[in-house]
Scaffold this motif. Structure first.
Motif, mmCIF file in Angstrom:
data_model
loop_
_atom_site.group_PDB
_atom_site.id
_atom_site.type_symbol
_atom_site.label_atom_id
_atom_site.label_comp_id
_atom_site.label_asym_id
_atom_site.label_seq_id
_atom_site.Cartn_x
_atom_site.Cartn_y
_atom_site.Cartn_z
ATOM 1 N N ALA A 1 0.842 -1.202 0.000
ATOM 2 C CA ALA A 1 0.000 0.000 0.000
ATOM 3 C C ALA A 1 0.877 1.251 0.000
ATOM 4 N N ALA A 2 1.921 1.247 0.829
ATOM 5 C CA ALA A 2 2.845 2.381 0.881
ATOM 6 C C ALA A 2 3.557 2.568 -0.452
ATOM 7 N N HIS A 3 3.921 1.459 -1.069
ATOM 8 C CA HIS A 3 4.615 1.514 -2.357
ATOM 9 C C HIS A 3 3.746 2.205 -3.402
ATOM 10 N N HIS A 4 2.488 1.825 -3.451
ATOM 11 C CA HIS A 4 1.592 2.430 -4.431
ATOM 12 C C HIS A 4 1.279 3.887 -4.078
ATOM 13 N N LEU A 5 1.275 4.226 -2.815
ATOM 14 C CA LEU A 5 1.111 5.630 -2.419
ATOM 15 C C LEU A 5 2.283 6.471 -2.910
ATOM 16 N N LEU A 6 3.482 5.938 -2.798
ATOM 17 C CA LEU A 6 4.655 6.652 -3.309
ATOM 18 C C LEU A 6 4.558 6.851 -4.819
ATOM 19 N N ILE A 7 4.143 5.812 -5.531
ATOM 20 C CA ILE A 7 3.991 5.925 -6.977
ATOM 21 C C ILE A 7 2.932 6.969 -7.322
ATOM 22 N N ALA A 8 1.819 6.942 -6.574
ATOM 23 C CA ALA A 8 0.745 7.904 -6.815
ATOM 24 C C ALA A 8 1.241 9.329 -6.616
ATOM 25 N N HIS A 9 1.956 9.539 -5.539
ATOM 26 C CA HIS A 9 2.499 10.879 -5.288
ATOM 27 C C HIS A 9 3.441 11.298 -6.414
ATOM 28 N N ALA A 10 4.327 10.398 -6.823
ATOM 29 C CA ALA A 10 5.305 10.730 -7.860
ATOM 30 C C ALA A 10 4.608 11.052 -9.184
ATOM 31 N N LEU A 11 3.586 10.289 -9.521
ATOM 32 C CA LEU A 11 2.847 10.575 -10.753
ATOM 33 C C LEU A 11 2.209 11.958 -10.697
ATOM 34 N N ALA A 12 1.618 12.298 -9.564
ATOM 35 C CA ALA A 12 0.996 13.612 -9.415
ATOM 36 C C ALA A 12 2.041 14.724 -9.482
ATOM 37 N N TRP A 13 3.200 14.496 -8.868
ATOM 38 C CA TRP A 13 4.255 15.521 -8.875
ATOM 39 C C TRP A 13 4.734 15.777 -10.294
ATOM 40 N N HIS A 14 5.012 14.715 -11.021
ATOM 41 C CA HIS A 14 5.504 14.886 -12.401
ATOM 42 C C HIS A 14 4.451 15.554 -13.268
ATOM 43 N N LEU A 15 3.188 15.203 -13.075
ATOM 44 C CA LEU A 15 2.120 15.855 -13.812
ATOM 45 C C LEU A 15 2.118 17.358 -13.540
ATOM 46 N N TYR A 16 2.203 17.729 -12.279
ATOM 47 C CA TYR A 16 2.189 19.146 -11.921
ATOM 48 C C TYR A 16 3.433 19.844 -12.461
ATOM 49 N N ASP A 17 4.573 19.188 -12.324
ATOM 50 C CA ASP A 17 5.833 19.795 -12.746
ATOM 51 C C ASP A 17 5.852 20.026 -14.252
ATOM 52 N N ARG A 18 5.275 19.087 -14.977
ATOM 53 C CA ARG A 18 5.315 19.154 -16.440
ATOM 54 C C ARG A 18 4.240 20.078 -17.016
ATOM 55 N N GLN A 19 3.053 20.023 -16.445
ATOM 56 C CA GLN A 19 1.906 20.645 -17.097
ATOM 57 C C GLN A 19 1.421 21.926 -16.418
ATOM 58 N N TYR A 20 1.602 22.024 -15.107
ATOM 59 C CA TYR A 20 0.979 23.143 -14.392
ATOM 60 C C TYR A 20 1.978 24.106 -13.744
ATOM 61 N N ARG A 21 3.108 23.612 -13.308
ATOM 62 C CA ARG A 21 4.048 24.499 -12.607
ATOM 63 C C ARG A 21 4.475 25.702 -13.451
ATOM 64 N N PRO A 22 4.771 25.517 -14.768
ATOM 65 C CA PRO A 22 5.214 26.687 -15.544
ATOM 66 C C PRO A 22 4.232 27.851 -15.507
ATOM 67 N N VAL A 23 2.943 27.539 -15.379
ATOM 68 C CA VAL A 23 1.928 28.599 -15.372
ATOM 69 C C VAL A 23 1.518 28.975 -13.950
ATOM 70 N N GLN A 24 1.281 27.958 -13.122
ATOM 71 C CA GLN A 24 0.740 28.215 -11.785
ATOM 72 C C GLN A 24 1.820 28.550 -10.762
ATOM 73 N N ARG A 25 3.041 28.084 -11.011
ATOM 74 C CA ARG A 25 4.202 28.418 -10.173
ATOM 75 C C ARG A 25 3.996 28.055 -8.695
#
Length: 1032
Positions: free
Chosen positions: A698-722
């Motif tokens: 369960a912890a392993h999949h939580l880490l993966i979930a967090h990492a997927l969300a982080w990369h999504l934000y970093d790639r798609q939203y951070r440049p605009v939303q900062r």
């Protein structure tokens, strides 16, 4: 240990007196009725009359870091029968306890299995040297000196032993305190005269004491006649659990007590008259007692019962000796037929026959339950209160604590961790009594120097500072942890401040986030204020039924829905405005936003609600830190379909979380600059607890979930939303419960590895689980104690997870004391091999959260040491406080914990960016962590937190805030203009552009008309000769 619970830092255990107790408990109950008429002498009852509004953080109640008076008397004690052994060696005669063992304790072979101090005296002396005591309290074995009890020819070998011991103590500058009688009456006196029931024993005892004064008095300045006469009488002749084992005869019990008092008195006068003038010594009798507290501190009858309980035990002997020469009045009236009487001459003889108050406070005064009459009240181990009772009852005498300590089970060897905390508690209570209550305690005896024979418990319990293997030949004395601790106390003469540095004055940076945390916000399904959106007209009370009636055919003009239509948002804004915070952390409810777990059915009303929470907060200059997922130990917080498909044990839940995060970033990201993906994923073992493998996957999949969300934000939203994104880890600090045990230090580090590094190592360092955690799980598997397996990261997963946090977010509440305890099983908890211990001396909350502020700074330094210098947000920190109004404990907690955060910022240069207090509102029937009650009433801690926020930390007396409010709110104001006023700004830009265009057109046309006008007028101007008119 587990029987104790903390209440105003007292330790209590609540057991009802066994039904097989003596009739005396019935007799004592009747005393209460009489007390209402007669009254007790002394003022002891006032000790239980406590102020119900007394602050839990009053300085006089907190653990006291201070030193004992100069020349304070530090010592240890032993009883001859308990440690000497060799009960038949070198001419020693049998005692009543030798006989009692053979007749009543048949599972105990002989006292030959004791510590054998008689033949290993040098080892005892080395133990004394190790601790560094200033006195040694020991007892002389009456039958070792005089085998038949009658003073005639002395046993030379016995005499030689005690002379050798005394000479060795004098040589070491260790003051001997000698007890003449510690329960080992010569058997011959018991069989021939009936023991202490016979008044003849008084003269025999005086003869024996005279010989001891004559022989040893040149080296002994402190004498104890009898050790705890209450237990001699009550257990020896009442319950029968002590030698000589007689029981059931109350008359015999009080006769024995009477004779013990007269024996002591006679010996005191003997010493005072014949030996004190040249030996210059002092003499007393050790009186033992329990302590008891009322069920209801405001109830007079309960207080009277407590007083009665104390008078019937301690007052039985203390009243004649330390007060007026006679028994307490209530005993005389209730025990008319069985309590012996003192003549007037005897009263004068007994009264004042103690040069100091020698007091015993140990387990023998508390167990078994029929040792004392509880009268339905609560037994307590509050040594400070009983010392105050003695002061009030007996005129503030000089007190020597001649026995104090607790017991451990026989299997405990040198790691007697619990004994450390019991000693710490008792000693600090003594120090508080001296410093705050002005009680004249001049010495303390830790009991006992060695493991030995423990009376009715025989060898099933241990009380020594030194461990002795009774089955070994050499009986080596091995210092326990408690011996190391007591040695340190003696060296420092008390308690030095080690845990924390002094408070500092200073401020946090101007952009510091002062926040408050809330858990999951449940969105309102519809706006709660429809009066502006409902087009119908209503009339009230037309028929007298006090109801609204719609007027048909009439429709009113309405306005669009607004955020303030939500009543819950209005209430939140009101509370946040009172808090004066700059940031508000709350969690979204995933099932409310995506009931199906996927994007097929997004709840737009829920998203609008959350957007309103954020936008309305921004109007108050309060920025939001939004948590996407907030599981608890009672509620996993997943949409139903995801839960039914395996929850976090299914990898697809991580992809579903990425879609959910994408939706939230898209809908709220323009307003939110701080995101927490998952709150405390390292506490998920509370839910996935069936096996460690479930927990780890369960912890392993939580880490993966967090990492997927982080990369999504970093790639798609951070440049605009900062914005910035991380996850919050529960990060309590761990200290070794026993600092003298290497296994406890390792357990403390292992706790941090399993709690923090489990998630922090993959995120901030290696992309993999900590090596220490993997190795320990593998070690447990090799030992056959577990079948746990940590998941393996693929190379792709390592790259995915590593570095996916923009700051470290920690939830810190307390410090845990941990010890190593080997456990069998395949769960996350058993994999750690850790047991927690509650420090009973610490200030604690109702849920037993210990207030140890210095742990916060230590965990911050540990995080930086292991994961580098990064931005840190304390995203939750707080304590439960029972008070509904004046929450003193919470104010104390905030002051101390924020002070430690400031030290970490100013002294340790840790980049602390924000501090969020948990929590805004408390929930019904739950621990009271909130600034506001469930019905939204504010508590006094709000004003205290307001002051910290306005000062941006802790100002000196003449200091002023370094940051103006305008400076601290600049960023929020810019956000407010750019984000919240976007439509107005757009309209303004359009309006300005249109205005500029219109002005330009107007100017152009004006200029054009002017040129045409000039051209027409030029036709009427006469020309000079020779010039021609030219038209453009």
């Amino acid at each position: 240990w587990i029987f104790f619970s903390t209440d105003e830092r007292n330790i209590r255990y609540r057991k009802t007196m066994s039904s097989g107790g003596l009739p005396r408990s019935v007799i004592l109950s009747a005393f209460i009725l009489l007390r209402a008429v007669t009254g007790f002498s002394g003022d002891g009852r006032t000790i239980w009359s406590k102020n119900p509004n007394f602050s839990p953080v009053n300085e006089s109640q907190l653990f006291l870091y201070d030193t004992f008076p100069k020349n304070f008397f530090w010592g240890v004690g032993t009883g001859a029968f308990q440690v000497e052994g060799n009960w038949k060696a070198d001419g020693k005669g049998p005692s009543i306890w030798d006989h009692f063992i053979h007749t009543h304790l048949k599972n105990v072979n002989t006292t030959n299995s004791s510590s054998d101090s008689y033949i290993f005296l040098e080892k005892d002396l080395s133990a004394l040297d190790f601790i560094g005591v200033s006195f040694y309290q020991f007892s002389i074995s009456w039958p070792r000196l005089f085998p038949g009890g009658i003073v005639s020819a002395v046993n030379v070998k016995g005499l030689q032993y005690y002379n050798t011991l005394l000479n060795a103590l004098v040589l070491r500058n260790i003051e001997p305190i000698v007890t003449l009688y510690h329960w080992d009456l010569p058997l011959a006196l018991q069989e021939k005269y009936g023991g202490w029931k016979n008044e003849t024993i008084i003269d025999f005892f005086n003869d024996y004491a005279t010989y001891c004064f004559q022989t040893f008095g040149d080296r002994v300045k402190y004498w104890i006649t009898i050790h705890n006469p209450y237990l001699v009488a009550w257990h020896g002749y009442g319950t029968g659990i002590h030698a000589p084992g007689e029981k059931g005869n109350l008359a015999a019990v009080y006769t024995v007590g009477h004779n013990l008092i007269k024996a002591h008195s006679k010996v005191w006068h003997n010493y005072n008259r014949n030996f004190r003038p040249h030996q210059k010594g002092q003499l007393s009798i050790t009186l033992g007692s329990h302590w008891i507290e009322p069920n209801r501190s405001e109830n007079t009858m309960d207080i009277l019962k407590c007083q009665q309980s104390m008078v019937s035990v301690l007052g039985w002997f203390a009243n004649p000796i330390h007060r007026d020469g006679d028994y307490p009045e209530v005993m005389r009236k209730q025990l008319l037929s069985i309590l012996p009487r003192f003549s007037e001459a005897e009263k004068n003889e007994v009264r004042g026959t103690a040069d100091f108050f020698a007091f015993s406070f140990g387990p023998n005064n508390f167990k078994p339950p029929n040792t004392m009459a509880k009268l339905g009240q609560n037994v307590s181990l509050n040594l400070r209160d009983v010392l105050n009772w003695i002061k009030l009852e007996y005129g503030n005498p000089r007190i020597l604590i001649t026995e104090n300590g607790w017991f451990m089970d026989s299997h405990v060897k040198t790691e007697d961790t619990t004994a450390i905390y019991m000693m710490k508690n008792f000693l600090n209570q003594v120090l508080q009594a001296i410093k705050f209550d002005e009680i004249q305690v001049f010495g303390y005896t830790a009991w006992s120097l060695l493991d030995g024979f423990e009376w009715q418990d025989a060898y099933t319990t241990r009380r020594g500072l030194f461990y002795v293997d009774f089955n070994s030949k050499q009986k080596e004395r091995k210092p326990k942890s408690s011996a190391h601790y007591y040695k340190q106390i003696i060296q420092e003469n008390g308690f030095s401040v080690k845990e924390s540095t002094p408070d500092v004055q200073g401020q946090f940076p101007c952009d510091f986030s002062w926040g408050v945390t809330e858990s999951v916000l449940k969105p309102e399904a519809v706006a709660s204020s429809p009066q502006f959106s409902d087009p119908h007209l209503y009339v009230w009370n037309v028929t007298g039924n006090r109801l609204l009636h719609r007027v048909e055919g009439v429709r009113l003009k309405t306005r669009p829905a607004q955020c303030t239509d939500f009543v819950s948002i209005k209430r939140q804004l009101e509370m946040l405005a009172r808090m004066k915070v700059t940031h508000y952390r709350f969690a979204l409810d995933w099932p409310s936003i995506l009931p199906t777990g996927n994007l097929s059915m997004a709840n737009r009303q829920a998203l609008r609600y959350y957007r309103c929470v954020v936008s309305e907060g921004l109007k108050l200059n309060i920025s939001s830190m939004v948590t996407l997922y907030y599981p608890t130990h009672t509620h996993l917080g997943l949409p139903g379909p995801l839960l039914h498909s395996g929850g976090w044990l299914n990898r697809s839940t991580a992809e579903a979380f990425q879609d959910y995060a994408d939706l939230c970033f898209r809908e709220l990201g323009d307003l939110v600059k701080l995101w927490i993906t998952i709150n405390e994923p390292n506490r998920l073992s509370d839910i996935y607890e069936q096996s460690s493998n479930d927990t780890y996957w369960a912890a392993h999949h939580l880490l993966i979930a967090h990492a997927l969300a982080w990369h999504l934000y970093d790639r798609q939203y951070r440049p605009v939303q900062r914005g910035a994104l991380s996850l919050s880890l529960h990060s309590d600090w761990a200290e070794p419960a026993n600092p003298y045990a290497d296994s406890h230090w390792k357990a403390a580090e292992r706790f941090l590895q399993f709690q923090i590094a489990w998630f922090a190592e993959p995120l901030f360092k290696t992309g993999d689980y900590p090596l220490a955690m993997r190795e320990y799980v593998a070690f447990k598997n090799r030992q056959g104690l577990a079948r746990s397996t940590l998941p393996q990261f693929t190379e792709e997963e390592r790259r995915l997870v590593k570095g996916t946090a923009d700051f470290y977010a920690l939830n810190h509440f307390t410090t845990r004391f941990v010890m190593h305890e080997r456990q069998n099983g395949s769960t996350y908890d058993t994999d750690r091999d850790i047991q927690f211990l509650q420090d009973i001396t610490c200030l604690s909350s109702p849920t037993r959260l210990a207030v140890m502020p210095w742990g916060e700074r230590r965990v911050l330094k540990w995080i930086r040491r292991n994961y580098g210098d990064m931005d840190v947000y304390i995203t939750a920190s707080g304590i439960d406080d029972q008070s509904l109004e004046n929450d003193e404990l919470r104010k104390y907690y905030l002051e101390k914990y924020i002070q430690e955060a400031l030290k970490a910022y100013l002294i340790d240069k840790i980049k602390i960016k924000g501090y969020y207090v948990f929590k805004l509102t408390e929930e019904k029937s739950r621990p009271r962590f909130g600034f506001f009650t469930p019905d939204f009433k504010a508590k006094s801690s709000i004003q205290f937190y307001n002051k910290l926020i306005s000062n941006n930390g802790f100002l000196s007396e003449n200091g002023s805030p370094r940051c103006s409010q305008a400076q601290r709110n600049t960023e929020c104001i810019v956000c407010l203009l750019l984000v919240q006023k976007k439509p107005l700004i757009f309209f303004g830009c359009c309006f300005f552009s249109t205005l500029v265009l219109l002005l330009s057109i107007t100017i152009f046309h004006k200029r054009k008309r002017r040129k045409i006008w000039k051209a027409k007028n030029s036709q009427h101007i006469p020309l000079k000769k020779g010039h021609k008119r030219v038209f453009s």
